[in-house]
Motif scaffolding. Structure first.
Motif: not given
Ligand SMILES: C[S@@+](CC[C@H](N)C(=O)[O-])C[C@H]1O[C@@H](n2cnc3c(N)ncnc32)[C@H](O)[C@@H]1O
Length: 258
Positions: A10, A178-179, A13-14, A6
């Motif tokens: 992430s 923002n995960s 991606e972010s 994850e």
């Protein structure tokens, strides 16, 4: 939950890696366009208490390694406490800023390595007492990144990353959530068999509105949209003819003393 998978997806991606990818710009050019980074750090009180806490561990004969040292928010003050500081960063632009600040401060114990962390060998680095990475976890695979940081250091490791989602204005500006935060790092490290200590530092500050408009150069949001977002979230304070924006930062310090 697979914490490292994850984290890896992430970050792609972010974080700003997505901007590099989508716009086809280099890491160095990205940091050149963000030439107000030091000014932002000053307003936001970074590294403040995080630096004070790390400093309590450092003795004058220690060798420190700062991976992703950037313009030296931590590297420069820590070099004054240590025997030697190795500043590693792939961006010549960032390292040149650090070099000129070090020269002005008469710090001559900093060694510079212009490389990505995965591209440097442990032999090239040599003896290290403490390793450090702060907001610089930008490689495809977080586990080898962390393993190498831990392996290279004889006495301990410091990691700094956000606690929580960071400024929600960034999510609004880039339309991306923002995960991940420091908890991901903590869980990845514990799955790798390392129990890190955690301390959180909060800081409230204000930014001039015209400065906030410059913070997200790759956003498609207009200044009016950003103004309305801040207004709706009660973050604007009128000051004479302009506004200040209420902000907060939450930094997590993860550390392992061997
Ligand atoms: C947000 S800045 C943080 C700088 C500094 N550590 C601080 O806390 O202010 C991120 C830095 O990480 C560097 N960086 C990006 N990818 C890296 C990599 N693969 N290895 C080492 N540093 C990297 C960037 O060039 C940039 O200077």
């Amino acid at each position: 939950m697979n914490w490292s998978e994850e984290w890896n997806s992430s970050i792609k991606e972010s974080s700003y890696l997505r901007i590099l990818n989508e716009k086809g710009i280099s890491n160095n050019d990205f940091w050149k366009n963000l030439d107000y980074y030091d000014e932002l750090m000053k307003y936001s009180g970074y590294p403040g208490k995080v630096l004070d806490r790390i400093s309590t561990f450092i003795f004058s004969d220690d060798v420190l390694l700062d991976v992703g040292s950037g313009t030296g928010a931590l590297a420069l003050p820590l070099s004054k406490k240590a025997n030697k500081l190795i500043a590693l960063d792939p961006s010549s632009y960032q390292l040149n800023i650090l070099k000129s600040k070090a020269e002005a401060d008469k710090c001559d114990n900093i060694v510079y390595i212009e490389k990505e962390w995965k591209k440097v060998s442990e032999d090239e680095i040599g003896h290290v007492d403490y390793s450090l990475a702060a907001y610089s976890f930008f490689e495809d695979d977080i586990c080898p990144f962390l393993e190498k940081l831990i392996h290279v250091a004889k006495k301990g490791v410091f990691l700094v990353f956000r606690a929580g989602r960071g400024d929600l204005l960034r999510e609004y500006a880039y339309n991306k959530k923002n995960s991940v935060d420091y908890l991901h790092l903590y869980n990845i490290l514990s799955e790798m068999g390392y129990m890190f200590n955690v301390e959180i530092f909060n800081f409230d500050y204000k930014l001039p509105l015209p400065f906030v408009y410059r913070l997200y150069p790759y956003s498609i949001k207009t200044e009016d949209e950003i103004f309305n977002y801040l207004d709706e979230n009660n973050r604007l304070v009128k000051k004479q003819n302009s506004y200040e924006v209420l902000c907060q930062r939450k930094d997590a310090l993860l550390y392992l003393i061997k």
